[in-house]
Motif scaffolding. Sequence first.
Motif, PDB file in Angstrom:
ATOM      1  N   VAL A  41      -1.571   0.324  -6.335  1.00  9.97           N
ATOM      2  CA  VAL A  41      -1.510  -0.876  -5.497  1.00  9.97           C
ATOM      3  C   VAL A  41      -0.429  -0.722  -4.427  1.00  9.97           C
ATOM      4  CG1 VAL A  41      -0.887  -3.316  -5.515  1.00  9.97           C
ATOM      5  CG2 VAL A  41      -2.488  -2.439  -7.211  1.00  9.97           C
ATOM      6  N   ALA A  42       0.714  -0.153  -4.823  1.00  8.62           N
ATOM      7  CA  ALA A  42       1.775   0.060  -3.832  1.00  8.62           C
ATOM      8  C   ALA A  42       1.315   1.020  -2.735  1.00  8.62           C
ATOM      9  CB  ALA A  42       3.027   0.600  -4.518  1.00  8.62           C
ATOM     10  N   MET A  43       0.655   2.112  -3.125  1.00  8.36           N
ATOM     11  CA  MET A  43       0.157   3.053  -2.128  1.00  8.36           C
ATOM     12  C   MET A  43      -0.922   2.424  -1.254  1.00  8.36           C
ATOM     13  SD  MET A  43      -0.028   6.631  -4.264  1.00  8.36           S
ATOM     14  CE  MET A  43      -0.709   7.448  -2.840  1.00  8.36           C
ATOM     15  N   ALA A  44      -1.795   1.599  -1.881  1.00  5.43           N
ATOM     16  CA  ALA A  44      -2.849   0.946  -1.108  1.00  5.43           C
ATOM     17  C   ALA A  44      -2.260  -0.039  -0.106  1.00  5.43           C
ATOM     18  CB  ALA A  44      -3.814   0.225  -2.054  1.00  5.43           C
ATOM     19  N   ALA A  45      -1.279  -0.829  -0.549  1.00  6.31           N
ATOM     20  CA  ALA A  45      -0.639  -1.783   0.370  1.00  6.31           C
ATOM     21  C   ALA A  45       0.039  -1.049   1.519  1.00  6.31           C
ATOM     22  CB  ALA A  45       0.367  -2.634  -0.395  1.00  6.31           C
ATOM     23  N   TRP A  46       0.685   0.076   1.210  1.00  4.71           N
ATOM     24  CA  TRP A  46       1.339   0.857   2.274  1.00  4.71           C
ATOM     25  C   TRP A  46       0.312   1.409   3.252  1.00  4.71           C
ATOM     26  CZ3 TRP A  46       0.984   6.165   3.280  1.00  4.71           C
ATOM     27  CH2 TRP A  46       1.897   6.660   4.214  1.00  4.71           C
ATOM     28  N   ALA A  47      -0.820   1.894   2.725  1.00  3.72           N
ATOM     29  CA  ALA A  47      -1.853   2.463   3.594  1.00  3.72           C
ATOM     30  C   ALA A  47      -2.488   1.384   4.469  1.00  3.72           C
ATOM     31  CB  ALA A  47      -2.916   3.167   2.754  1.00  3.72           C
ATOM     32  N   VAL A  48      -2.799   0.220   3.872  1.00  9.25           N
ATOM     33  CA  VAL A  48      -3.424  -0.854   4.652  1.00  9.25           C
ATOM     34  C   VAL A  48      -2.459  -1.373   5.706  1.00  9.25           C
ATOM     35  CG1 VAL A  48      -4.351  -3.190   4.513  1.00  9.25           C
ATOM     36  CG2 VAL A  48      -5.003  -1.483   2.806  1.00  9.25           C
ATOM     37  N   ARG A  49      -1.195  -1.560   5.294  1.00 10.63           N
ATOM     38  CA  ARG A  49      -0.199  -2.022   6.256  1.00 10.63           C
ATOM     39  C   ARG A  49       0.011  -0.996   7.377  1.00 10.63           C
ATOM     40  NH1 ARG A  49       2.062  -5.946   9.089  1.00 10.63           N
ATOM     41  NH2 ARG A  49       4.216  -5.467   9.667  1.00 10.63           N
ATOM     42  N   ALA A 196     -12.439  -5.349  12.347  1.00  8.18           N
ATOM     43  CA  ALA A 196     -13.555  -5.033  11.446  1.00  8.18           C
ATOM     44  C   ALA A 196     -13.332  -3.679  10.778  1.00  8.18           C
ATOM     45  CB  ALA A 196     -14.876  -5.044  12.219  1.00  8.18           C
ATOM     46  N   ASP A 197     -12.893  -2.684  11.558  1.00  7.19           N
ATOM     47  CA  ASP A 197     -12.576  -1.376  10.965  1.00  7.19           C
ATOM     48  C   ASP A 197     -11.444  -1.503   9.941  1.00  7.19           C
ATOM     49  OD1 ASP A 197     -14.507  -0.211  12.496  1.00  7.19           O
ATOM     50  OD2 ASP A 197     -13.116   0.445  14.075  1.00  7.19           O
ATOM     51  N   HIS A 198     -10.457  -2.325  10.259  1.00  7.64           N
ATOM     52  CA  HIS A 198      -9.332  -2.506   9.342  1.00  7.64           C
ATOM     53  C   HIS A 198      -9.789  -3.164   8.037  1.00  7.64           C
ATOM     54  CE1 HIS A 198      -5.264  -3.179   7.974  1.00  7.64           C
ATOM     55  NE2 HIS A 198      -5.517  -4.468   7.839  1.00  7.64           N
ATOM     56  N   ARG A 199     -10.662  -4.156   8.125  1.00  7.90           N
ATOM     57  CA  ARG A 199     -11.178  -4.796   6.910  1.00  7.90           C
ATOM     58  C   ARG A 199     -11.991  -3.818   6.071  1.00  7.90           C
ATOM     59  NH1 ARG A 199     -11.928  -9.228  10.432  1.00  7.90           N
ATOM     60  NH2 ARG A 199     -14.100  -8.587  10.793  1.00  7.90           N
TER      61      ARG A 199
END
Length: 454
Positions: A41-49, A196-199
């Motif tokens: 989750v931490a890695m995913a949040a960092w990647a999305v951010r 849209a790409d970001h979502r």
Amino acid sequence: MTGAVRRRPRRSRPLTPTARVRRLRRRITLLFALTSAVGLVAMAAWAVRGDDVRWRDQLDRTMSADTNWALGLLETDEDGRLDAGVLLDTAGTACPPLHLLSVPPDAARDARWIAPADLVVEHAPRRPCLTVDGPAVRRAATAAVNADEERSLDGRTTTGEPVRLFALPFYPPEAEEDSRPQGALVTVADTAAQQADHRRLAWRVTGGCALLVCLSALVGHLLSGRAVRPALEALDRQESFLADAAHDLRTPAASLRTLAETALRGDTDSTDVHRRTLRLAEGMGSLVDGLLTRARLMSGTAVLAVEPLRLDQLVEAVVEDAPTDGHRVTVEAREAVVVADPDLVRRAVANLVGNALVHGHAPGAPAEVEVTVAADGAATTVTVEDAGPGLPPEVAGALFDRFRSGSRSTGLGLSIASWVAHAHGGSLTAGPGRRGGARFVLRLPSGDRPSAEG
């Protein structure tokens, strides 16, 4: 006055050792999954951010380049007023929309902070491709003027589409170092595609994290199962040993108590009581020895003291020491040498012969047992055959389990014999004999050193 009946609180049943180990496995699996989930989750949040910041920075750089180019086309007249004629003649300001706002001279001189209402709209595109409310444009321009640097913010068109507003402050010609901005250029860019790409990226990362968490939980479950498997096997062996001990020692212990009570009452001859007590004590000693041997074999802690062994002589000695009590045992042995543990092999052969003497005859009739030792290629076999009632089909598959025989319990004899055979890399099989009875074949490898694993 009658008091209220109080209900006794229910006590939870204590967990068995096996249940505690299994609960530990579940906790290890959960801890493994939670640890993986936190990291993912931490890695995913960092990647999305990071993706959100990246596309916004990239769009801001593009808008900054366009706005700086447009800024180079602005001119001022002799009175210091803005002249957007060259800009309007050279570049179309409708797409992307370009707004020009200026700060009144009095406000620029007297006010420290410019309010959005103070700005004057010098130019706004008549038919822009993205229509944004005037207050949003003023807020972007005010932020750039007050901060004295470029500013960007998110907004929406009048139809609700997401956009990005970028404001660049500009200064009058020959402005001093501490002078205030003269106004700001504001441009607008559509961000629907980027968002849209970001979502889509966010959903893919979320789905990937969920899949990886499930996979890590499965891997943790398998690894924890492998980690606690030796403990479960040890507990199973312990419970098996306790069951064996309770099963085999219950009858002789009760017999000893009965003899003791009889001796105290003086109902029988003391010499006979002592003789029977001695036999029971010897039998209990053999049972305890057998239990310990089987426990060592099952746990794999029994170390084979292997050495070259004349198997034919060992079998003859076992038959000679066997309590025949009117039964007849014949031996046909050829010279055979195996590399094995003498004590364990002696016990296995003695158990097979003893089982044949006890169960290999009809009630009231003497047993006739034949023991054969022969070399069979790379193995040497010891065959014990009787003329009894044979093996019932319903117990043939579980014959070498503890406490099983053809008709009733035989304790651990056949089970120990089977474990000894497998400990030496051999086998023990059972089947019908030539005379209708049971036929047991103990096969031991000859020549090669056996494995020490039980």
